[in-house]
Scaffold this motif. Sequence first.
Motif, PDB file in Angstrom:
ATOM      1  N   LYS A  63      -2.761  87.864  -9.068  1.00 54.11           N
ATOM      2  CA  LYS A  63      -3.008  86.436  -9.277  1.00 54.11           C
ATOM      3  C   LYS A  63      -2.555  85.531  -8.126  1.00 54.11           C
ATOM      4  O   LYS A  63      -1.768  84.611  -8.317  1.00 54.11           O
ATOM      5  CB  LYS A  63      -2.337  85.968 -10.582  1.00 54.11           C
ATOM      6  N   LEU A 103      -3.235  82.471  -5.281  1.00 57.34           N
ATOM      7  CA  LEU A 103      -4.036  81.247  -5.291  1.00 57.34           C
ATOM      8  C   LEU A 103      -5.298  81.406  -4.456  1.00 57.34           C
ATOM      9  O   LEU A 103      -6.357  80.880  -4.807  1.00 57.34           O
ATOM     10  CB  LEU A 103      -3.213  80.080  -4.756  1.00 57.34           C
ATOM     11  N   ALA A 147      -7.473  76.848  -2.825  1.00 54.05           N
ATOM     12  CA  ALA A 147      -6.305  76.904  -3.714  1.00 54.05           C
ATOM     13  C   ALA A 147      -6.215  75.675  -4.606  1.00 54.05           C
ATOM     14  O   ALA A 147      -5.730  75.760  -5.746  1.00 54.05           O
ATOM     15  CB  ALA A 147      -5.029  77.046  -2.886  1.00 54.05           C
ATOM     16  N   THR A 148      -6.682  74.529  -4.119  1.00 54.20           N
ATOM     17  CA  THR A 148      -6.641  73.289  -4.907  1.00 54.20           C
ATOM     18  C   THR A 148      -7.940  73.046  -5.667  1.00 54.20           C
ATOM     19  O   THR A 148      -8.098  71.995  -6.301  1.00 54.20           O
ATOM     20  CB  THR A 148      -6.351  72.088  -3.993  1.00 54.20           C
ATOM     21  N   ASP A 149      -8.881  73.999  -5.566  1.00 52.45           N
ATOM     22  CA  ASP A 149     -10.171  73.898  -6.251  1.00 52.45           C
ATOM     23  C   ASP A 149     -10.910  72.617  -5.866  1.00 52.45           C
ATOM     24  O   ASP A 149     -11.534  71.957  -6.716  1.00 52.45           O
ATOM     25  CB  ASP A 149      -9.968  73.952  -7.771  1.00 52.45           C
ATOM     26  N   ARG A 180       2.001  86.477  -6.587  1.00 57.05           N
ATOM     27  CA  ARG A 180       1.578  85.521  -7.610  1.00 57.05           C
ATOM     28  C   ARG A 180       1.746  84.080  -7.126  1.00 57.05           C
ATOM     29  O   ARG A 180       2.798  83.679  -6.624  1.00 57.05           O
ATOM     30  CB  ARG A 180       2.361  85.733  -8.899  1.00 57.05           C
ATOM     31  N   ASP A 181       0.667  83.298  -7.286  1.00 51.29           N
ATOM     32  CA  ASP A 181       0.629  81.877  -6.914  1.00 51.29           C
ATOM     33  C   ASP A 181       0.938  81.649  -5.434  1.00 51.29           C
ATOM     34  O   ASP A 181       1.471  80.590  -5.059  1.00 51.29           O
ATOM     35  CB  ASP A 181       1.617  81.067  -7.780  1.00 51.29           C
ATOM     36  N   LYS A 182       0.623  82.631  -4.621  1.00 54.06           N
ATOM     37  CA  LYS A 182       0.814  82.502  -3.175  1.00 54.06           C
ATOM     38  C   LYS A 182      -0.545  82.422  -2.476  1.00 54.06           C
ATOM     39  O   LYS A 182      -1.581  82.831  -3.013  1.00 54.06           O
ATOM     40  CB  LYS A 182       1.576  83.711  -2.616  1.00 54.06           C
ATOM     41  N   LEU A 183      -0.522  81.885  -1.276  1.00 51.11           N
ATOM     42  CA  LEU A 183      -1.671  81.954  -0.386  1.00 51.11           C
ATOM     43  C   LEU A 183      -1.522  83.238   0.421  1.00 51.11           C
ATOM     44  O   LEU A 183      -0.573  83.379   1.201  1.00 51.11           O
ATOM     45  CB  LEU A 183      -1.711  80.730   0.534  1.00 51.11           C
TER      46      LEU A 183
END
Length: 497
Positions: A125, A127, A271-273, A335-338
């Motif tokens: 998961k 980003l 990542a920010t959609d 997780r939640d990383k670029l």
Amino acid sequence: MAFPSMKRFFDPWHVRIRNLLKVAQGRPVALVVLFGLSLLNLCSEWPSDIARPAFVDTLDETLPDSFKTARQILFDQYQRHYPRIPTAQPVTIVEIDEETLATAGQWPWPRNRLASLIDAIAALKPLAIGLDIYMPEPDQTSPDKVAGNLPETAAALAAGLRALPSHEAILARSLRAAPTILGAAALDHAAFGTRTDLRSAPIRVHGTDPLGYVQHFDYVLCSLPELQAAAHGQAMLSVALEQGVVRHIPLITGLREKLVPSLPIEMLRLATDSSAIDVFADTSGVQAVGVADVLVPTQPGGDIWLHFASIRSTLSRYVSARDVMQGIVDPERIRDKLVLVGLTGAGVTDMRTTALGELVPGIEIQAQVIETIVEGRFLRRPTWLKWAECAFIMTFGLLIIWYVPRPQSRFAVFIKAVPKGVAALGIGLHLLNLLFCFFIFMRFGLLVDAASIFIILSAVMGCFLSPALLSLGEQTRTEAAHTPGREDDNDRAGKAP
């Protein structure tokens, strides 16, 4: 009998220079030096808010890098004495390192193996996943390619292989299922596999069209159309090199008649959609590049000066691709990383020298750009700063020309009383200038060109000190020639057998 004009012609060079510097107490020569060097300095970094005249290009060709090299060395020293210390770690680099290559095989991998790595990363998961890799040619290990190389006697085997999905299809499925971005390399010439367009996210321009200000290319080496269509974004991997050193990075680049994003800014968009990237520009060039609620101030060319962190302080961001594929990596590293994926193994040619003098993988530079944007710690050299430096140089240069030659000035009295003190005073003032500029760098992130200030004002001051030094040298030589001991030595040398 020699004519006076001929005598002046055959005068020693130092006498002619001294006489020239004595005209009007040296002020005309000092003015020429001040304005001439200031013009060269301006031409070496011509402000983008003024149209560039033709004579500037002529000067650049005649005297290349007249001030640019000194400026670059100074800015590198700023960073080496005050490197950025990371305060966050938004990026994880999944490196295809020596251990990975020893386990999974040499590079380039079959595309299905790369798909397995992307699937393993996506399962944790992140980003966004940015691939510092481009694939312009079909995979020759794909089943359909292998089938084409089989003999006619193996027709049944070939038919079976053609029934299998190609490696491109497998990789495309993985790219589509994960938040992935493919990298591409910009080229200024056509080569095998290059294209003239790139599938990229929309860029909204606010203000003047910035295409004429940004770094511009006509060709791009990118991945196959099937892979581009599957990924969620494409981006440029190019960096700006100056004498082999990376100092600034473009956030947007021109590709023919369109603007395309760099990998760091495209990863933030995904990542920010966000649906698009915003570019703010005026008649002096690009002012900022934004995505979502992040606004990055840029140079007029759409690039940023990168404040580098030492590679020693960023090693914790690296994760071996082998560990990811074997499922033994800590999920919190992903997780939640670029996540950036790239090669770091031996023999990799994508190694870059930073302003700190360190040789690092190219993917490390992309990571540092993202880190800098997330932390909001930017180095800036705005156009107004160049004009401020020019105004400072001209003001103090004219003040020196007006004040120093005055015979009754305190400076003149000081020179006569303490001749050696002039050097100490000059060194002290220039050291103060350097320390002040370095403080501005540390406190505000502004790159002030103390090198040009030092060079130009020292040259102006030298116009007034040179006559005294030349006279002193001539007087010393005259006294030495008439010293009795020296004459006796000369006589003995002449009488020696």
